[in-house]
Design a protein around this motif. Sequence first.
Motif, PDB file in Angstrom:
ATOM      1  N   LEU A 165      35.782  19.260 104.029  1.00 31.97           N
ATOM      2  CA  LEU A 165      35.730  17.808 103.732  1.00 31.97           C
ATOM      3  C   LEU A 165      35.091  17.403 102.265  1.00 31.97           C
ATOM      4  O   LEU A 165      35.193  16.511 101.749  1.00 31.97           O
ATOM      5  CB  LEU A 165      34.744  17.070 105.033  1.00 31.97           C
ATOM      6  CG  LEU A 165      35.414  17.067 106.230  1.00 31.97           C
ATOM      7  CD1 LEU A 165      34.571  16.685 107.383  1.00 31.97           C
ATOM      8  CD2 LEU A 165      36.529  16.346 106.283  1.00 31.97           C
ATOM      9  N   GLU A 166      34.081  18.251 102.086  1.00 33.33           N
ATOM     10  CA  GLU A 166      33.348  18.023 100.868  1.00 33.33           C
ATOM     11  C   GLU A 166      34.215  18.267  99.531  1.00 33.33           C
ATOM     12  O   GLU A 166      34.390  17.559  98.587  1.00 33.33           O
ATOM     13  CB  GLU A 166      32.049  19.088 100.866  1.00 33.33           C
ATOM     14  CG  GLU A 166      30.827  18.526 101.443  1.00 33.33           C
ATOM     15  CD  GLU A 166      31.028  19.194 102.942  1.00 33.33           C
ATOM     16  OE1 GLU A 166      32.077  19.463 103.370  1.00 33.33           O
ATOM     17  OE2 GLU A 166      30.047  19.113 103.600  1.00 33.33           O
ATOM     18  N   LEU A 168      37.637  17.816  99.590  1.00 31.26           N
ATOM     19  CA  LEU A 168      38.337  16.703  99.558  1.00 31.26           C
ATOM     20  C   LEU A 168      37.814  15.466  98.840  1.00 31.26           C
ATOM     21  O   LEU A 168      38.251  14.725  97.908  1.00 31.26           O
ATOM     22  CB  LEU A 168      38.791  16.127 100.991  1.00 31.26           C
ATOM     23  CG  LEU A 168      39.951  16.877 101.831  1.00 31.26           C
ATOM     24  CD1 LEU A 168      39.938  16.468 103.120  1.00 31.26           C
ATOM     25  CD2 LEU A 168      41.218  16.658 101.099  1.00 31.26           C
ATOM     26  N   ASP A 169      36.564  15.527  98.905  1.00 36.31           N
ATOM     27  CA  ASP A 169      35.543  14.299  98.406  1.00 36.31           C
ATOM     28  C   ASP A 169      35.495  14.793  96.794  1.00 36.31           C
ATOM     29  O   ASP A 169      35.888  13.619  95.896  1.00 36.31           O
ATOM     30  CB  ASP A 169      34.270  14.470  98.757  1.00 36.31           C
ATOM     31  CG  ASP A 169      33.483  13.256  98.630  1.00 36.31           C
ATOM     32  OD1 ASP A 169      33.974  12.216  98.395  1.00 36.31           O
ATOM     33  OD2 ASP A 169      32.139  13.204  98.216  1.00 36.31           O
ATOM     34  N   ALA A 172      39.135  14.013  95.293  1.00 36.26           N
ATOM     35  CA  ALA A 172      39.443  12.607  95.078  1.00 36.26           C
ATOM     36  C   ALA A 172      38.549  12.126  93.980  1.00 36.26           C
ATOM     37  O   ALA A 172      39.353  11.319  93.093  1.00 36.26           O
ATOM     38  CB  ALA A 172      38.884  11.738  96.230  1.00 36.26           C
ATOM     39  N   LEU A 173      37.485  12.592  93.616  1.00 36.65           N
ATOM     40  CA  LEU A 173      36.743  11.801  92.609  1.00 36.65           C
ATOM     41  C   LEU A 173      37.378  12.387  91.165  1.00 36.65           C
ATOM     42  O   LEU A 173      37.629  11.774  90.385  1.00 36.65           O
ATOM     43  CB  LEU A 173      35.305  12.407  92.616  1.00 36.65           C
ATOM     44  CG  LEU A 173      34.530  11.860  91.314  1.00 36.65           C
ATOM     45  CD1 LEU A 173      34.614  10.274  91.284  1.00 36.65           C
ATOM     46  CD2 LEU A 173      32.968  12.232  91.496  1.00 36.65           C
ATOM     47  N   ARG A 192      44.755  19.176  97.884  1.00 36.33           N
ATOM     48  CA  ARG A 192      44.533  18.599  99.084  1.00 36.33           C
ATOM     49  C   ARG A 192      45.310  18.940 100.361  1.00 36.33           C
ATOM     50  O   ARG A 192      45.068  19.116 101.536  1.00 36.33           O
ATOM     51  CB  ARG A 192      44.852  16.919  98.864  1.00 36.33           C
ATOM     52  CG  ARG A 192      43.883  16.131  98.186  1.00 36.33           C
ATOM     53  CD  ARG A 192      44.228  14.667  97.679  1.00 36.33           C
ATOM     54  NE  ARG A 192      44.691  14.174  99.022  1.00 36.33           N
ATOM     55  CZ  ARG A 192      45.405  12.935  98.841  1.00 36.33           C
ATOM     56  NH1 ARG A 192      45.765  12.678  97.624  1.00 36.33           N
ATOM     57  NH2 ARG A 192      45.851  12.243 100.035  1.00 36.33           N
ATOM     58  N   TYR A 196      44.198  20.277 103.973  1.00 33.75           N
ATOM     59  CA  TYR A 196      44.646  19.708 105.194  1.00 33.75           C
ATOM     60  C   TYR A 196      45.164  20.871 106.249  1.00 33.75           C
ATOM     61  O   TYR A 196      45.063  20.880 107.234  1.00 33.75           O
ATOM     62  CB  TYR A 196      45.674  18.542 105.129  1.00 33.75           C
ATOM     63  CG  TYR A 196      45.092  17.267 104.941  1.00 33.75           C
ATOM     64  CD1 TYR A 196      44.829  16.545 106.140  1.00 33.75           C
ATOM     65  CD2 TYR A 196      44.901  16.816 103.684  1.00 33.75           C
ATOM     66  CE1 TYR A 196      44.361  15.099 105.859  1.00 33.75           C
ATOM     67  CE2 TYR A 196      44.216  15.659 103.530  1.00 33.75           C
ATOM     68  CZ  TYR A 196      44.042  14.947 104.516  1.00 33.75           C
ATOM     69  OH  TYR A 196      43.535  13.438 104.418  1.00 33.75           O
TER      70      TYR A 196
ATOM     71  N   SER B  24      35.977   6.430  93.913  1.00 32.82           N
ATOM     72  CA  SER B  24      36.893   7.108  95.019  1.00 32.82           C
ATOM     73  C   SER B  24      35.888   6.987  96.365  1.00 32.82           C
ATOM     74  O   SER B  24      34.929   6.630  96.410  1.00 32.82           O
ATOM     75  CB  SER B  24      37.119   8.813  94.695  1.00 32.82           C
ATOM     76  OG  SER B  24      35.908   9.459  95.021  1.00 32.82           O
ATOM     77  N   THR B  26      36.246   8.902 100.477  1.00 32.29           N
ATOM     78  CA  THR B  26      36.573   9.632 101.587  1.00 32.29           C
ATOM     79  C   THR B  26      36.064   9.586 102.853  1.00 32.29           C
ATOM     80  O   THR B  26      34.711   9.176 102.723  1.00 32.29           O
ATOM     81  CB  THR B  26      36.692  11.159 101.105  1.00 32.29           C
ATOM     82  OG1 THR B  26      35.362  11.627 100.849  1.00 32.29           O
ATOM     83  CG2 THR B  26      37.456  11.663  99.977  1.00 32.29           C
ATOM     84  N   ARG B  42      31.470   9.531 109.222  1.00 33.75           N
ATOM     85  CA  ARG B  42      31.045   9.790 107.736  1.00 33.75           C
ATOM     86  C   ARG B  42      31.524   9.236 106.606  1.00 33.75           C
ATOM     87  O   ARG B  42      33.038   9.011 106.813  1.00 33.75           O
ATOM     88  CB  ARG B  42      30.916  11.384 107.646  1.00 33.75           C
ATOM     89  CG  ARG B  42      30.295  11.942 106.230  1.00 33.75           C
ATOM     90  CD  ARG B  42      30.924  13.334 106.068  1.00 33.75           C
ATOM     91  NE  ARG B  42      30.903  13.818 104.772  1.00 33.75           N
ATOM     92  CZ  ARG B  42      31.871  13.532 103.984  1.00 33.75           C
ATOM     93  NH1 ARG B  42      32.954  13.101 104.280  1.00 33.75           N
ATOM     94  NH2 ARG B  42      31.793  13.850 102.583  1.00 33.75           N
TER      95      ARG B  42
END
Lengths: 360, 156
Positions: A165-166, A168-169, A172-173, A192, A196, B24, B26, B42
């Motif tokens: 999850l981190e 993906l963060d 995204a940035l 990405r 998934y 961004s 998420t 979250r």
Amino acid sequence: MSARRWERWTRGYARASRAEVLEEALAELAGADAEQLGTVVGWLLDGGDVRRAEPLIARLRELDAWRASVEGLWVAYRRSEGARALADAGTIVALVDESATREPGDRARMALALGKICSDSGGLDASRRWLIEAASHARRAVDDDALAAAFGALGEVLFLGGRVLEALDAIALDESLLPPGSAERDRLLVYRGHCYRELGDLDVARALYEQARAAARLRGAEDSPWALRGLAWCELCEPGPGRGASAADSDGDGHPLGLTLLGRAWALAREGNVPGAEASRRRAAEVLARGGYPQEAAVALGAVADLPLPSLAAPREVRADACDEHLLAPPLVPRRESLERAARALETGEDVRGLTGAFF
Amino acid sequence: MLLDLGYHAVDLAQFLLGPLDFLSCTASRDGRPASIDDVEDRASVWARAGATWIHLEIGRGVEKRERVVIECAAGRFEANRERLLWSDGTGGVRTLAESPRDWSRTMVEQLDTFARAIDGDAASNELETQLPALRFLEACYARIRLDGVPAREAAR
């Protein structure tokens, strides 16, 4: 080189018209100062062009030895010789010590190189710390390009460390900082997709890999081998032994079967069945080539390097053949360190995630 | 979660820094990326205002608490409900301010304002002041929609 022209080039490079700007700058490098020379060397190495960068690094060394050494780290990274560069502790310590007196942009470049080398060498924690430092310096330098690179690399490290999850963060940035039309977009879509896939959401992963392939074609590339590998990997991740095995044993033809066979080859390799893996891989290559999918066939041919230790003996030659045959650029083939890391994971019976090293 | 708790953080950041440039967002639920149909537990939001970068981390926890960290060239400020700390980067940490954890007075004032609003006494332009933060949050949710749902739909 006039200051005005230099400013135009740096602005143009930031707006993603990179190839043109780079060639224009290279043609007029006579009389360039250390900063200009260092920047152009950086552009070359960011694109993996070690051959043209090296003579310029020699020139740069006379003007700015520190920056030349940093670019030397990038050369080592591009040649998959980062571990050797890290082993020269004295040079690294001297570089880091001197960096305290440098501008944030220079410090970001050094930290990013060290972060990527550490990541390739399996030092994920050290890599994460260097990359966060790179991001911090890039922020101070107001350099979105370097920031995007730092966050993209951080996403990769977080992914390899299981922090999906981190990851993906961070990805995204990275994506939000890239200029429109950037060539990096398909790479990020693949990352990405990996995330998934790791979360078990294979349908979304496949859709992202297909988007990456489309994005690669849009920018003029033949295909995205990384996305193809991801698609094959999805077959391996498909729950239960039934699907992959039955598809692989069928007489069907074409793309899905070829990828399934490739996935099955990895699955068999993971179980230690090297002859079975090898046979599956060869059949995948045949099916894909016959079905009119030369890029995928090249991935299958190159996959011999992804199989466990007996096949690692001569991976470079095999991969080179695959590349020549199907016009895949060599840098798109996994780095040897990644493959060796994956092989170690196989040997020690680690979780299948250990194999993800083969995909970067 | 983002709309409920993130709103206050965005409102405060906009009050202190002016308009934020959204970068961004998420969001996840139960350890998986959230789709627009999920109520996220979250969220992570990145934005900037000029040279100042903002990262909001919002999540569900056992205890309600907030933490604000401001990093600058000389060191780092860190504030929670009880205290404001300063670290200069050499290992030393100094307490700059302390306050009681009890927020009952604040709560009373908030409830009082709320009651007056229901009675029709509140300033009529109250709603408009909320719009910039809501617009920002809408951009966050739009990004979650963009990243998650189309990929799922495309796969069907």
